[in-house]
Design an enzyme around this catalytic site. Structure first.
Site, PDB file in Angstrom:
ATOM      1  N   GLU A 144      35.240 -12.714 -19.606  1.00 12.12           N
ATOM      2  CA  GLU A 144      35.396 -13.739 -18.563  1.00 12.12           C
ATOM      3  C   GLU A 144      35.302 -12.992 -17.236  1.00 12.12           C
ATOM      4  O   GLU A 144      36.298 -12.507 -16.719  1.00 12.12           O
ATOM      5  CB  GLU A 144      36.756 -14.440 -18.698  1.00 12.12           C
ATOM      6  CG  GLU A 144      36.935 -15.203 -19.987  1.00 12.12           C
ATOM      7  CD  GLU A 144      36.244 -16.570 -19.960  1.00 12.12           C
ATOM      8  OE1 GLU A 144      35.704 -16.967 -18.914  1.00 12.12           O
ATOM      9  OE2 GLU A 144      36.253 -17.239 -21.017  1.00 12.12           O
ATOM     10  N   CYS A 168      38.137 -17.004  -9.772  1.00  8.86           N
ATOM     11  CA  CYS A 168      36.803 -16.727 -10.311  1.00  8.86           C
ATOM     12  C   CYS A 168      35.892 -17.930 -10.087  1.00  8.86           C
ATOM     13  O   CYS A 168      34.683 -17.800  -9.968  1.00  8.86           O
ATOM     14  CB  CYS A 168      36.886 -16.391 -11.794  1.00  8.86           C
ATOM     15  SG  CYS A 168      37.827 -17.605 -12.715  1.00  8.86           S
TER      16      CYS A 168
HETATM   17  P1  NAD Z   1      39.132  -5.903 -12.213  1.00  3.62           P
HETATM   18  O1  NAD Z   1      37.844  -5.903 -12.925  1.00  3.62           O
HETATM   19  O2  NAD Z   1      39.374  -4.894 -11.164  1.00  3.62           O
HETATM   20  O3  NAD Z   1      40.334  -5.731 -13.282  1.00  3.62           O
HETATM   21  C1  NAD Z   1      40.519  -6.633 -14.333  1.00  3.62           C
HETATM   22  C2  NAD Z   1      41.274  -5.964 -15.457  1.00  3.62           C
HETATM   23  O4  NAD Z   1      40.414  -5.019 -16.096  1.00  3.62           O
HETATM   24  C3  NAD Z   1      42.500  -5.167 -15.002  1.00  3.62           C
HETATM   25  O5  NAD Z   1      43.529  -5.317 -15.947  1.00  3.62           O
HETATM   26  C4  NAD Z   1      41.978  -3.747 -14.976  1.00  3.62           C
HETATM   27  O6  NAD Z   1      42.983  -2.769 -15.092  1.00  3.62           O
HETATM   28  C5  NAD Z   1      41.061  -3.753 -16.179  1.00  3.62           C
HETATM   29  N1  NAD Z   1      39.993  -2.742 -16.171  1.00  3.62           N
HETATM   30  C6  NAD Z   1      39.239  -2.350 -15.139  1.00  3.62           C
HETATM   31  N2  NAD Z   1      38.323  -1.441 -15.536  1.00  3.62           N
HETATM   32  C7  NAD Z   1      38.509  -1.282 -16.874  1.00  3.62           C
HETATM   33  C8  NAD Z   1      37.884  -0.460 -17.862  1.00  3.62           C
HETATM   34  N3  NAD Z   1      36.892   0.368 -17.550  1.00  3.62           N
HETATM   35  N4  NAD Z   1      38.324  -0.544 -19.129  1.00  3.62           N
HETATM   36  C9  NAD Z   1      39.332  -1.394 -19.448  1.00  3.62           C
HETATM   37  N5  NAD Z   1      39.970  -2.171 -18.559  1.00  3.62           N
HETATM   38  C10 NAD Z   1      39.567  -2.110 -17.272  1.00  3.62           C
HETATM   39  O7  NAD Z   1      39.360  -7.386 -11.621  1.00  3.62           O
HETATM   40  P2  NAD Z   1      40.460  -7.928 -10.615  1.00  3.62           P
HETATM   41  O8  NAD Z   1      40.204  -7.409  -9.255  1.00  3.62           O
HETATM   42  O9  NAD Z   1      41.819  -7.756 -11.208  1.00  3.62           O
HETATM   43  O10 NAD Z   1      40.148  -9.505 -10.660  1.00  3.62           O
HETATM   44  C11 NAD Z   1      39.148 -10.126  -9.907  1.00  3.62           C
HETATM   45  C12 NAD Z   1      37.876 -10.301 -10.718  1.00  3.62           C
HETATM   46  O11 NAD Z   1      38.164 -10.980 -11.941  1.00  3.62           O
HETATM   47  C13 NAD Z   1      36.854 -11.175 -10.019  1.00  3.62           C
HETATM   48  O12 NAD Z   1      35.583 -10.643 -10.228  1.00  3.62           O
HETATM   49  C14 NAD Z   1      37.017 -12.518 -10.693  1.00  3.62           C
HETATM   50  O13 NAD Z   1      35.880 -13.355 -10.601  1.00  3.62           O
HETATM   51  C15 NAD Z   1      37.287 -12.097 -12.093  1.00  3.62           C
HETATM   52  N6  NAD Z   1      37.973 -13.147 -12.848  1.00  3.62           N
HETATM   53  C16 NAD Z   1      37.245 -13.837 -13.772  1.00  3.62           C
HETATM   54  C17 NAD Z   1      37.838 -14.877 -14.474  1.00  3.62           C
HETATM   55  C18 NAD Z   1      37.065 -15.681 -15.468  1.00  3.62           C
HETATM   56  O14 NAD Z   1      37.691 -16.403 -16.233  1.00  3.62           O
HETATM   57  N7  NAD Z   1      35.745 -15.615 -15.492  1.00  3.62           N
HETATM   58  C19 NAD Z   1      39.187 -15.191 -14.250  1.00  3.62           C
HETATM   59  C20 NAD Z   1      39.897 -14.445 -13.316  1.00  3.62           C
HETATM   60  C21 NAD Z   1      39.261 -13.425 -12.624  1.00  3.62           C
END
Ligand code: NAD
Length: 509
Positions: free
Chosen positions: A264, A298
């Site tokens: 997601e 998102c």
């Molecule tokens: P992010 O990608 O920085 O982090 C999300 C999660 O992934 C965190 O828990 C982080 O620690 C983990 N993570 C990051 N790199 C990783 C890796 N290499 N391996 C494993 N885990 C890893 O995102 P954010 O800044 O917390 O949130 C904002 C983003 O999330 C935006 O792009 C938003 O659109 C997206 N988002 C999408 C949805 C959806 O349902 N499509 C919902 C909410 C947020």
């Protein structure tokens, strides 16, 4: 309009976070290297120890062990944990909502809405526990029956983002538990306290109904902790919510070990406004979708594609509403736009605005920082930028409240423009013309996972499947038949005859 904060606010927030954790039955964490900050002031609410690699390993082991028994508990009995969780969430809705406000900066109404969404998905999951249906198909062979059965998958790793710190966990966990899976949760390192609270509510729910609390494990930390879950072959499904950048790393690694992924990822959502639209209704829908949650959903509306004939009157309405949006402390009544999560988000927003203006964009309103809240808090006025074309910066997701406005003459061009971005999460059209509405929903219309008519792009209900296409990752969570992602399917052929006919009429004698 803005409010200022008292100099004591940081201490008050810390005390309030402590009080809320206690009210939620959560043990206060031992201090450590992981800092839980409130975007309201940028100050620390608490610190805690990130989970060490050996402890992550042990948590996966406990979840895997608990799975062996949990998968054999009948699904309606598994639902008892989820039912109790829903009761606890209902009892603690205000406390958990306020903790979401402190940690993620959401205004009260949206934070409580997020907790309500948790309760809603629990109710859905409870009903679902009696509806994990498989099909029965006619067999081509006499005396045979063909059917499919759905079985629990195993350990599900839930990796979640900061902006929906509790609802996304609940979407995954409520379904995974009734499906017979166990869960290891790695929340965002920006929101560890709400995660502690959810974990302790679920532990309480399991204890209250006599279930094994090990069905849920919490691990805390940053990408390195998430990585460990991604690479562990004991994890059957990695359900990861976050940026496209994160998904690009996670997906190939899970695929390399033939694990399953549910992604997601980011969106770059647009709304088309046609000449027949009810402009007052459209303006209301657009302002909530674009400026709500300070542009940090998102599904936030980031692009507006307006027919030239209604561009002027629509923009006047939206800009007037934007100028009245109250930006400020999300704990205050009447505030509609809270802070950005941190300084990096603010910088990304400023950089995007500069690039947009360098591309010929005209800043209609907003974009400036509201600096009454101290050096470490990042409040901004939501921005509207009129763009001459859909340039590179418009095609990217900037996780901040910027609404790019483009115009069109022909609906086909508007749909092309709409789809000409790498992401494919949510979309909308405002129209009162059925042909235009159907054109948008047709196979050659919106290419997103969510396509709405006369409502904005954000604020989905839990009953539908939620997710998006292209770089958004293709996953579906929440309602409809999303539960199938959390189970494995077995096709069963049963021969109740005394013969052994082969399929396709093959003779092997
Ligand atoms: P992010 O990608 O920085 O982090 C999300 C999660 O992934 C965190 O828990 C982080 O620690 C983990 N993570 C990051 N790199 C990783 C890796 N290499 N391996 C494993 N885990 C890893 O995102 P954010 O800044 O917390 O949130 C904002 C983003 O999330 C935006 O792009 C938003 O659109 C997206 N988002 C999408 C949805 C959806 O349902 N499509 C919902 C909410 C947020």
């Amino acid at each position: 309009m803005t409010d200022t904060l008292s100099p004591n606010t940081s201490r008050e927030l810390r005390d309030r976070a402590d009080a809320l954790l206690r009210a939620l039955g959560t043990k206060l964490p031992e201090p450590g290297a992981l800092s839980a900050r409130s975007p309201i002031t940028g100050s620390e609410l608490a610190s805690l120890k990130p989970t060490a690699a050996a402890d992550v390993d042990a948590a996966i082991g406990r979840a895997e062990h608990a799975f062996r028994a949990w998968r054999t508990v009948p699904a309606p009995q598994r639902a008892a944990v989820v039912r109790r969780l829903a009761e606890l969430l209902t009892e603690h809705k205000d406390d958990l909502g306020e903790l979401v406000t402190l940690e993620a900066g959401k205004i009260g109404a949206e934070a409580r809405g997020e907790v309500q969404e948790m309760i809603d998905i629990c109710e859905f999951a409870i009903g679902l526990s009696r509806q994990l249906y498989g099909r029965t198909m006619p067999s081509e062979r006499p005396g045979h029956r063909l059917m499919e059965t759905w079985h629990p998958l195993g350990v599900v790793a839930v990796i979640s983002a900061f902006n929906f710190p509790v609802a996304v966990w609940a979407w995954n966990t409520a379904l995974a538990l009734v499906c017979g899976d166990t869960v290891v949760w790695k929340p965002s390192d920006a929101t560890p306290l709400t995660a502690l609270a959810c974990h302790s509510l679920l532990q309480q729910a399991a204890i209250d109904v006599g279930a094994d609390p090990h069905v849920h494990q919490l691990v805390q930390g940053g990408a390195e902790v998430g990585s460990q879950l991604v690479d562990d072959a004991r994890v059957a499904l990695v359900s990861a919510t976050g940026s496209v950048r994160m998904g690009r790393t996670v997906a190939p690694r899970v695929a390399a070990r033939f694990g399953r992924c549910l992604l997601e990822l980011g969106g770059n959502n647009a709304a088309v406004v046609t000449p027949s639209a009810d402009l007052d209704l459209a303006a209301r829908g657009i302002v909530f979708a674009a400026a709500g949650t300070a542009g940090q959903r998102c599904t936030t509306l980031r692009r507006l594609i307006v027919h030239v004939d209604v561009f002027g009157p629509l923009l006047d309405r939206i800009a007037a509403a934007y100028r009245q949006l109250r930006v400020g402390n999300p704990l205050d009544d009447g505030v509609l736009v809270g802070p950005l999560i941190n300084g990096r988000s603010y910088e990304a927003m400023q950089e995007a605005l500069q690039r947009a203006q360098a591309d010929g964009g005209e800043l209609i309103c907003g974009g400036d920082r509201v600096d009454d809240f101290g050096a470490d808090a990042y409040y901004v006025r939501p921005a509207i930028v009129r763009m001459p074309a859909q340039t590179a910066v418009v095609r990217e997701e900037t996780f901040a409240p910027i609404l790019y406005v483009l115009t069109y003459h022909e609906l086909d061009t508007a749909v092309d423009l709409h789809n000409a971005v790498p992401q494919g999460l949510s979309s909308a059209i405002f129209t009162q013309n059925q042909r235009e509405a159907e054109r948008f929903l047709a196979a050659d219309g919106s290419d997103c996972g969510i396509a709405n008519i006369n409502i904005g792009t954000s604020g989905a209900e839990i009953g539908g499947a939620f997710g998006g296409e292209k770089e958004t990752g293709g996953g579906r969570e929440s309602g409809s038949d999303s539960w199938k992602s959390y189970m494995r399917r077995a096709t069963n052929t049963i021969n109740y005859s005394t013969e052994l006919p082969l399929a396709q009429g093959i003779k092997f004698e």
